[in-house]
Design an enzyme around this catalytic site. Structure first.
Site, mmCIF file in Angstrom:
data_model
loop_
_atom_site.group_PDB
_atom_site.id
_atom_site.type_symbol
_atom_site.label_atom_id
_atom_site.label_comp_id
_atom_site.label_asym_id
_atom_site.label_seq_id
_atom_site.Cartn_x
_atom_site.Cartn_y
_atom_site.Cartn_z
ATOM 1 N N ASP A 55 31.949 -13.535 12.579
ATOM 2 C CA ASP A 55 33.398 -13.107 12.808
ATOM 3 C C ASP A 55 33.874 -13.974 14.152
ATOM 4 O OD1 ASP A 55 35.948 -11.660 12.821
ATOM 5 O OD2 ASP A 55 35.243 -10.648 14.318
ATOM 6 N N ASP A 68 35.727 -5.612 10.014
ATOM 7 C CA ASP A 68 34.388 -6.241 9.609
ATOM 8 C C ASP A 68 33.346 -5.029 9.028
ATOM 9 O OD1 ASP A 68 35.179 -8.728 10.992
ATOM 10 O OD2 ASP A 68 34.713 -8.115 12.823
#
Length: 275
Positions: free
Chosen positions: A21, A223
């Site tokens: 990420d 996430d």
């Protein structure tokens, strides 16, 4: 490095793709609010605009929310009272204040008519490498621009990962393509995907996991599903959300990504001993 059982080491050796990420993982996630720009006719004062933004963001945990909260508190601005508040996954926050319906978040949530007069300035902001959010108060559009910083020492970490392991490195980001491209270029990440909504990130992770085993490194609430779906989920322990840490198989307790190289080597050594 905290591992939830020995199977995490076994699964790491099955992975050939390492995905990251961006915000809060490769960057510090400690955004700074740099500029607030009203577009078109100035219908509300700067104090009123900041108060409404603070009212929307005061209960959120996204890095943008933290930056708005700190900026308003430093200026002793009180949050506006927001009714009918709701979160729009992947886009932002909306509610109602005395001035009417309000929204703050990703510009893509706005209509084409609302976006048209903002496009030129938004592109200029993004080319400067800033993170962008828009506050819509009725007919008034306000652009908020933020600055993030890369974590220190990552260049060496990525060089070691590329040199010592046969990994396919890539980045998955919900940010605009221009911002993602700058970070990828700075770290030498050859493959990246940007403008991803949470469900799109999850779909990408599922696809990559089938291709060759995927280890995913992330930090935020968005996430969580991706970390759970990856072959191995690795969460950031300090900046990371509770959901991300619950979903992950491995937690970097001090957010020290430089330990990834050590972790991967340890997984390989462990498999050698077992064999």
């Amino acid at each position: 490095v905290f591992l939830k059982g020995g199977t995490a080491l076994d699964q790491l050796n099955q992975c050939r793709i390492l995905a990251f990420d961006k915000t809060g993982t490769l960057t510090t996630g400690q955004l700074q609010l740099l500029q607030i720009e009203r577009q078109g006719e100035e219908l509300y004062s700067s104090q009123k605009i900041l108060s409404i933004a603070y009212g929307l963001e005061k209960n959120a945990v996204h890095p943008i929310a933290g930056a708005v909260q700190r900026y308003a508190q430093e200026r002793q601005i009180h949050p506006a009272s927001v009714e009918h508040f709701r979160t729009i996954p992947g886009y932002g926050l909306e509610g109602e204040v005395a001035e009417g319906k309000v929204f703050m978040g990703h510009p893509d949530y706005l209509t084409k008519e609302q976006l048209a007069p903002l496009q030129k300035r938004m592109e200029e902001i993004r080319k400067e490498g800033r993170v962008l959010a828009v506050l819509q108060i009725g007919e008034q559009s306000v652009l908020f621009s933020f600055q993030d910083q890369l974590r220190q020492g990552l260049e060496g970490t990525f060089q070691r990962l590329q040199k010592g392991h046969q990994w396919r490195l890539l980045m998955l980001s919900g940010d605009h393509m221009a911002n993602a491209a700058q970070v990828a270029a700075a770290l030498g990440i050859p493959e990246f995907y940007a403008d991803l909504k949470p469900e799109e990130k999850l779909e990408r992770v599922a696809l990559l996991s089938r291709e060759g085993g995927l280890a995913m490194v992330g930090d935020g609430i968005n996430d969580g599903p991706a970390l759970a779906r990856a072959t191995v989920g690795i969460a950031m322990g300090k900046v990371g959300s509770g959901m991300a840490m619950d979903a992950a198989d491995i937690i970097l307790l001090q957010d020290n990504l430089e330990l990834l190289d050590w972790l991967l080597s340890k997984a390989k050594q462990t498999e050698t001993i077992v064999r």
